[in-house]
Write a protein that holds these residues in place. Structure first.
Motif, PDB file in Angstrom:
ATOM      1  N   LYS A 187       0.932 -10.827  19.916  1.00 14.74           N
ATOM      2  CA  LYS A 187       0.027  -9.589  19.418  1.00 14.74           C
ATOM      3  C   LYS A 187       0.336  -9.591  17.667  1.00 14.74           C
ATOM      4  N   TYR A 191      -2.533  -9.381  14.737  1.00  8.70           N
ATOM      5  CA  TYR A 191      -2.695  -8.687  13.835  1.00  8.70           C
ATOM      6  C   TYR A 191      -2.758  -9.097  12.344  1.00  8.70           C
ATOM      7  N   THR A 223      -4.953  -1.772   9.930  1.00  9.08           N
ATOM      8  CA  THR A 223      -4.338  -0.559  10.494  1.00  9.08           C
ATOM      9  C   THR A 223      -4.887   0.103  11.305  1.00  9.08           C
ATOM     10  N   TRP A 227      -4.078   1.161  15.085  1.00 10.99           N
ATOM     11  CA  TRP A 227      -4.064   2.308  15.659  1.00 10.99           C
ATOM     12  C   TRP A 227      -4.884   2.659  16.773  1.00 10.99           C
ATOM     13  N   LEU A 228      -6.041   1.889  17.195  1.00  5.79           N
ATOM     14  CA  LEU A 228      -6.709   2.229  18.161  1.00  5.79           C
ATOM     15  C   LEU A 228      -5.992   1.656  19.181  1.00  5.79           C
ATOM     16  N   LEU A 229      -5.284   0.370  19.103  1.00  2.76           N
ATOM     17  CA  LEU A 229      -4.335   0.038  20.093  1.00  2.76           C
ATOM     18  C   LEU A 229      -3.065   0.560  20.435  1.00  2.76           C
ATOM     19  N   GLY A 230      -2.737   1.590  19.456  1.00  2.00           N
ATOM     20  CA  GLY A 230      -1.697   2.349  19.838  1.00  2.00           C
ATOM     21  C   GLY A 230      -0.062   1.827  19.418  1.00  2.00           C
ATOM     22  N   ASP A 231      -0.438   0.900  18.175  1.00  4.48           N
ATOM     23  CA  ASP A 231       0.514   0.033  17.505  1.00  4.48           C
ATOM     24  C   ASP A 231       0.967   0.699  16.069  1.00  4.48           C
ATOM     25  N   ASP A 233       2.297   4.266  14.536  1.00  4.41           N
ATOM     26  CA  ASP A 233       3.266   5.492  14.282  1.00  4.41           C
ATOM     27  C   ASP A 233       3.235   6.263  13.167  1.00  4.41           C
TER      28      ASP A 233
END
Length: 513
Positions: A187, A191, A223, A227-231, A233
């Motif tokens: 993953k 990215y 980014t 963010w959409l995939l929850g990665d 913070d």
């Protein structure tokens, strides 16, 4: 459009300002400046993070170091790009903490007991080394004749090749994950690869204005997907303070000890060689004439910034190579873009909450962008090496041995673990070893034997056949290509070594036989 002779730079300057001195509209200054900040941020904060963790500082002290670093980076970049008296090269050079100083500062701090007590000894050495850099700058600039293209090109290639692994580590998830299952997770690589491919597509398919913002757009897009995939913070943004000021000597008055000072002065001598290479590289990219005075002014700015770093709880400063790569990629040459970037850095240094937003960019996304930018630094070095006759075995050996020396610290770490601590503090750096090797081998092969070399034709670099179009900033007025092929350098007459450049610049070109 009227043609201007490349042999009459003054006639060119009367027609229009050089792109380096062009003030772009506020909107473009903002976007291009922020792009420099994003490209710079990861490298800027990594030094205080690594040093703070090595010395055992608390989280609060670490955050304070980061804010102090950002504030001082902003001030230093403005001084370098804008220029004050004889301080500052007045070129698009972003200033950041030099990686060369990391190992020596850790050794100095741990030798003084670690923690804030170790920082006080580090700051004493940093302030002294900064003063020495400022005073020695005009003398060092006269030595640039000993840094021909084989040296400058090798140093920049070494810097790029040494930094690329840092970008690859970020692409795998960041050095902090080494040894954990998440390091090298597919993953993370997705990215990084996605960000890199997005940047390449924007450069390939986008209009000139979008191409010049490719890195910024890639970081935002990467980014956004993370963010959409929850990665991503953003919790640190909520917890960060709105306002914070770095006060002089926050941890107490610095301590001045002889051996730490000597080690840091040696480090600054190496960074002076690095800065010299950076100045000539940005001159090559922007086609802006560089002479002894330009180099001296850039080195004075390094010295002033380093003194400010020691006073305001930060570290030694040098021109950031990754941002030189960004200038090469974007083709936006205005130094006022760097001034705008410096303003952003100061704001981030004063507003921890703003800085924490940028800090939330995932490491793999930064790594994808860094691979392109660090690679471009090496490409600039290779471009300069193109002016060198590498069929001549002496030049080929300088390049080959220097590259090997630069890889040594990472390839054979136990070798340095067995060295005395003071020696290891100075030599355990690929940039340091590679740069020193290039300088010393050039002295051995080319200087002591007084071999004939040729000079760089700065009129040709500055003007070219169509200077008005060639200097067009990419995206500001049209898709000009500042890297159009140049005429070949003309070999000098046979006989004794030819004269140096009238401005005192280095002999630049193919060595005679």
């Amino acid at each position: 459009m009227a043609r201007v002779s490349r042999h009459d730079p003054e006639q060119f300057s009367r027609q229009r300002a050089h792109p380096v001195d062009e003030v772009l509209p506020v909107g473009k200054l903002t976007l291009y400046g922020f792009q420099h900040v994003l490209a710079f941020y990861a490298g800027a904060v990594i030094v205080p993070i690594v040093l703070g963790n090595a010395l055992g500082l608390s989280r609060e002290e670490l955050v304070y170091l980061i804010n102090a670093d950002l504030l001082t980076c902003g001030v230093a970049s403005i001084i370098q790009a804008l220029g004050v008296w004889k301080i500052g090269a007045r070129l698009p050079l972003v200033q950041g903490v030099t990686f060369t100083a990391v190992s020596p500062m850790i050794a100095i701090g741990l030798g003084a007991g670690g923690g804030t007590a170790g920082l006080l000894v580090v700051y004493g050495a940093v302030i002294t080394a900064g003063i020495a850099t400022f005073l020695f700058a005009p003398f060092f600039s006269k030595l640039v004749k000993y840094f021909p293209p084989i040296v400058i090109g090798t140093i920049l290639t070494v810097i790029g090749l040494t930094l690329i692994p840092q970008g690859l580590k970020d692409a795998a998830g960041g050095a902090q994950l080494i040894g954990h299952p998440g390091y090298g997770d597919p993953k993370n690589l997705a990215y990084a690869l996605g960000t890199l491919l997005f940047i390449l597509l924007v450069v390939r398919l986008g209009k000139p204005y979008l191409s010049s913002l490719a890195v910024l757009l890639g970081l935002v897009a990467g980014t956004g997907v993370a963010w959409l995939l929850g990665d991503v913070d953003f919790g640190g943004v909520k917890n960060a303070d709105w306002f914070g000021v770095s006060t002089p000597f926050h941890y107490g008055m610095p301590k001045f000890e002889l051996f730490p000072i000597i080690a840091m002065v040696v480090v600054m001598l190496i960074t002076m060689v690095e800065t010299t290479g950076d100045v000539y590289a940005i001159g090559e990219i922007t086609r802006k004439k560089v002479d002894n005075a330009t180099v001296a002014n850039a080195l004075r700015a390094d010295g002033v910034a380093t003194v400010l770093g020691g006073v305001f709880n930060s570290f030694p400063y040098v021109a950031f190579a990754e941002n030189i790569g960004l200038v090469r990629m974007s083709r936006v040459m205005s130094r006022f873009v760097v001034v705008a970037a410096g303003g952003f850095m100061m704001v981030m240094g004063l507003l921890p909450k703003a800085g924490s937003v940028v800090a939330a960019i995932p490491h793999p996304v930064l790594g994808g962008a860094a691979i392109a930018m660090f690679g471009m630094v090496a490409a600039v070095g290779i471009q300069i090496l193109g002016k060198v006759d590498l069929r001549e075995e002496r030049n080929a050996l300088i390049l080959a041995v220097s590259l090997a020396a630069a890889l040594l610290p990472n390839a054979v770490e136990p070798f340095f673990e067995r060295m005395p601590e003071d020696v290891r503090a100075v030599l355990n750096s690929g940039i340091t070893l590679g740069s020193l090797t290039a300088v010393l081998l050039n002295l051995f092969f080319n200087v002591f034997t007084r071999r004939k070399t040729m000079e760089i034709d700065w009129d040709e670099i500055e003007g070219g056949d169509e200077p008005a179009e060639a200097h067009e900033p990419f995206g500001a007025h049209g898709p000009a290509d500042p890297y159009a092929p140049q005429a070949h350098h003309r070999p000098g007459p046979a006989g004794p070594p030819g004269p140096q450049h009238p401005q005192g610049g280095p002999d630049w070109g193919i060595p005679g036989h």
